[in-house]
Motif scaffolding. Structure first.
Motif, short mmCIF file in Angstrom:
data_model
loop_
_atom_site.label_atom_id
_atom_site.label_comp_id
_atom_site.label_asym_id
_atom_site.label_seq_id
_atom_site.Cartn_x
_atom_site.Cartn_y
_atom_site.Cartn_z
N SER A 1 74.22 3.26 50.60
CA SER A 1 74.23 1.82 50.36
C SER A 1 74.94 1.47 49.07
CB SER A 1 72.79 1.29 50.31
OG SER A 1 72.11 1.51 51.52
N THR A 2 74.74 2.27 48.03
CA THR A 2 75.33 1.96 46.72
C THR A 2 76.79 2.37 46.60
OG1 THR A 2 74.50 4.07 45.81
CG2 THR A 2 73.09 2.11 45.57
N LYS A 3 77.23 3.31 47.42
CA LYS A 3 78.57 3.89 47.26
C LYS A 3 79.68 2.86 47.35
CE LYS A 3 80.02 6.45 50.75
NZ LYS A 3 79.98 7.50 51.79
N TRP A 4 79.46 1.77 48.10
CA TRP A 4 80.52 0.79 48.35
C TRP A 4 80.76 -0.14 47.16
CZ3 TRP A 4 82.37 3.24 52.06
CH2 TRP A 4 81.55 3.85 53.02
N PHE A 5 79.89 -0.07 46.15
CA PHE A 5 80.00 -1.02 45.03
C PHE A 5 80.37 -0.31 43.73
CE2 PHE A 5 76.88 -2.54 48.15
CZ PHE A 5 77.57 -3.64 48.61
N THR A 6 80.83 0.93 43.84
CA THR A 6 81.29 1.65 42.66
C THR A 6 82.70 1.17 42.29
OG1 THR A 6 82.13 3.42 44.07
CG2 THR A 6 79.90 3.69 43.18
N THR B 1 78.40 2.83 38.38
CA THR B 1 79.17 3.95 38.94
C THR B 1 78.65 5.28 38.43
OG1 THR B 1 81.12 2.53 39.15
CG2 THR B 1 81.49 4.91 39.16
N ARG B 2 78.35 5.33 37.13
CA ARG B 2 77.83 6.59 36.56
C ARG B 2 76.49 6.96 37.19
NH1 ARG B 2 74.00 7.43 33.02
NH2 ARG B 2 73.92 5.26 32.32
N LEU B 3 75.60 5.98 37.33
CA LEU B 3 74.29 6.27 37.92
C LEU B 3 74.42 6.71 39.37
CD1 LEU B 3 72.18 3.35 36.43
CD2 LEU B 3 71.80 5.79 36.03
N HIS B 4 75.33 6.07 40.09
CA HIS B 4 75.55 6.48 41.49
C HIS B 4 75.97 7.94 41.56
CE1 HIS B 4 76.94 6.41 45.66
NE2 HIS B 4 78.03 7.00 45.22
N ASN B 5 76.92 8.32 40.73
CA ASN B 5 77.42 9.70 40.75
C ASN B 5 76.35 10.69 40.29
OD1 ASN B 5 79.95 8.93 41.71
ND2 ASN B 5 80.76 8.61 39.64
N ARG C 1 65.75 10.16 41.17
CA ARG C 1 66.72 9.42 41.99
C ARG C 1 66.21 8.01 42.27
NH1 ARG C 1 68.57 11.31 47.23
NH2 ARG C 1 70.64 10.55 46.69
N ASN C 2 64.93 7.89 42.55
CA ASN C 2 64.33 6.58 42.82
C ASN C 2 64.57 5.63 41.65
OD1 ASN C 2 62.43 4.91 44.55
ND2 ASN C 2 61.28 4.95 42.63
N GLU C 3 64.33 6.10 40.43
CA GLU C 3 64.54 5.28 39.24
C GLU C 3 66.01 4.88 39.08
OE1 GLU C 3 63.08 7.59 36.01
OE2 GLU C 3 60.97 7.48 36.64
N MET C 4 66.91 5.80 39.41
CA MET C 4 68.33 5.50 39.28
C MET C 4 68.76 4.39 40.24
SD MET C 4 69.92 9.35 39.01
CE MET C 4 69.76 10.36 37.55
N TYR C 5 68.29 4.45 41.48
CA TYR C 5 68.70 3.45 42.45
C TYR C 5 68.10 2.08 42.15
CZ TYR C 5 70.98 7.11 45.07
OH TYR C 5 71.81 8.12 45.43
#
Length: 540
Positions: A450-455, A473-477, A488-492
């Motif tokens: 879900s997040t990949k499209w907004f990097t 972008t950094r958090l996604h990667n 991972r939960n906290e990052m998203y």
């Protein structure tokens, strides 16, 4: 002749003109056709009454590209699922991994190496020969950008951790990663980026591969008539890799493109479709029809109104906040979706295993605050555009409500309604000119999808909001290589907070997938509403 195969007088894209004229001449209302048909058929032995020669499946928008490296929407995915196969995949009715093309599949303890051995004798369509480990290597490395000539796939982040695929012999190899990759077994291998293509077919056909695909699946591509239909036929030399499901039953799969809800319902009622995606306004009507059953699943997909922060009209955050506070989301859900969908508050739906932001703000329309932000920006009377696709259910109604809401705020809104293929496949230059747009994205059971499209690297591709947030972008990667689910939960959650802070989106709904199937048709559906037509069967 079996009624389900009496197609000579049908328009290629859907409902028969002859049927429409016949019912009108008889004075029968289209809304009453369902009861007429129900009275003509009993429920006993319903499965036996369904012909295996042809299965007709509804597409709510047209396809555009069937190359797994260039997927451009959910209807492409629905069709491709019958053409291509994976090393490992999900069962048709649950998120449970099973081997498909792989006879053996063994991850290393450190998560960096995945050994596979292929099932032997698996043939590609079109006489392209037997599947080999070289085809697996090519398929994955191509999307990752490791082949020559390099391609720029929007799905390369699915293979961002790929170092390469080592080929040991004709049937075995090893996927080698540079670092652990949490979504590999959730959304890369079992989904689109894990589909195996014929290396020789891609090299021979080039860009034409997207409209003449070659896979190993139980059905092979026959034809595509734009905005009308896609036809697949049973592959005579199918190798039977998908032994987790019953053998393919249907002689032909015909995907019928009907973008609007009412014509879709009429096509069901007049025996033009066996399976359809329903719009929210037609669910109650179809439920009353004894010839059909409705399957409902709360999906993981998300619908939102995007704001192009790179467009001159919306570079000022106060203008974006005027939009967010000026739109009445509950009215959209009531007016466009019959009040049946769940209001969204972020990218990640509650059903996602991790990443749901339960404390996300819920914006209620505040006309005074919206006008205040617009005045602060000095933008009263600004002319703006709202773009929607005919292929997105409820899109036109959403645009109508947004237009009325924002005109009241002080904007001057023009609505652009575009055919689905044009809307989704516009050039990067055209997408950069989108201002406000209503969009629906499908996703898979990991929030990275879900997040990949907004990097930042998706700007010019699918990040139509032209939102360039380095922390996001950094958090996604980082979340891609983080194995600890709690971290991972906290990052998203933080990623969603960043989107909210920059005011680039107004979340509308987590849609309910409502699917109509003809009684007697056995149709496995996954928890998120995804389905694979070739796995459909008949009830005993």
């Amino acid at each position: 002749m079996d009624a389900s195969n009496n197609i000579g007088n049908r328009t290629p894209g859907g409902l028969s003109r002859r049927n429409l004229l016949k019912y009108s001449a008889l004075g029968v209302s289209l809304a009453g056709v369902s009861s007429l048909l129900a009275a003509c058929g009993g429920e006993e032995g319903a499965g036996a009454n369904i012909s295996t020669k042809l299965l007709r499946i509804h597409l709510d928008e047209d396809i555009s590209n069937l190359d797994p490296a260039f997927n451009a929407g959910h209807t492409n995915t629905t069709v491709r699922a019958n053409i291509f196969e994976h090393l490992v995949t999900y069962r048709p009715d649950k998120f449970e991994l099973v081997n498909e093309l792989a006879e053996k599949f063994e991850p290393s303890s450190d998560g960096l190496r995945y050994d596979f051995t292929l099932k032997k004798g698996i043939q590609f369509h079109g006489g392209y020969g037997e599947l080999t480990a070289e085809d697996v290597k090519f398929s994955y490395e191509r999307i990752a950008g490791l082949t020559e000539p390099k391609i720029k796939s929007a799905y390369r982040s699915d293979w961002i951790a790929l170092k390469g695929v080592e080929v040991h012999d004709k049937y075995s190899g090893t996927i080698v990663l540079k670092e652990p990759f949490a979504p590999l077994l959730a959304t890369t291998l079992p989904v689109g980026s894990g589909e195996i293509v014929s290396k020789r077919a891609v090299e021979e056909r080039g860009e034409a591969f997207g409209t003449s695909p070659i896979g190993t699946g139980p059905y092979e591509f026959v034809e595509w008539k734009r905005n009308q239909q896609v036809v697949l036929k049973k592959f005579a030399n199918y190798g039977g890799a998908a032994n987790y499901a019953d053998k393919p039953l249907w002689g032909e799969l015909r995907f019928v493109v009907i973008a609007e809800d009412n014509p879709t319902t009429i096509a069901l009622e007049t025996d033009e479709l066996d399976f359809a995606v329903l719009g929210p306004t037609t669910v109650a009507r179809v439920k009353k029809n004894n010839s059909f059953e409705v399957i409902e699943k709360t999906s993981l997909r998300y619908n939102w109104i995007g704001i192009n922060a790179g467009h001159p009209n919306f570079k000022n955050k106060d203008v974006r906040l005027a939009v967010i506070h000026g739109i009445d989301v509950p009215s959209i859900i009531a007016g466009a979706f019959n009040g049946q969908w769940t209001r969204a508050t972020g990218i990640v739906a509650p059903g996602m295993p991790i990443g749901y932001w339960k404390d996300a703000p819920v914006y209620q329309r505040d006309l005074a605050k919206a006008k205040e932000f617009l005045a602060k920006a000095g933008a009263q009377g600004m002319k703006i555009e709202m773009s929607v696709s005919t292929g997105t259910p409820g899109g036109a109604k959403v645009a109508e409500i947004v237009q009325a809401n924002l005109n009241e705020v002080g904007f001057d809104v023009k609505v652009l309604v575009q055919e689905g293929g044009v809307f989704n496949q516009a050039t990067p230059e055209a997408n950069a000119q989108k201002q406000l747009f209503y969009m629906s994205y499908s996703t898979k059971p990991d929030p990275s999808w879900s997040t990949k499209w907004f990097t930042s690297d998706q700007i010019g591709e699918w990040n139509w909001m032209n939102w360039d947030n380095k922390e996001f972008t950094r958090l996604h990667n980082e979340a891609l290589v983080e194995i600890d689910p709690a971290k991972r939960n906290e990052m998203y959650i933080r990623m969603q907070q960043l989107m909210d802070e920059d005011a680039v989106a107004l979340w509308v709904a987590w849609p309910t997938a409502s699917l109509a199937k003809r009684k007697g048709l056995k149709a496995p559906v996954r928890p998120d509403g995804d389905f694979i037509p070739w796995t459909f069967g008949r009830d005993a």
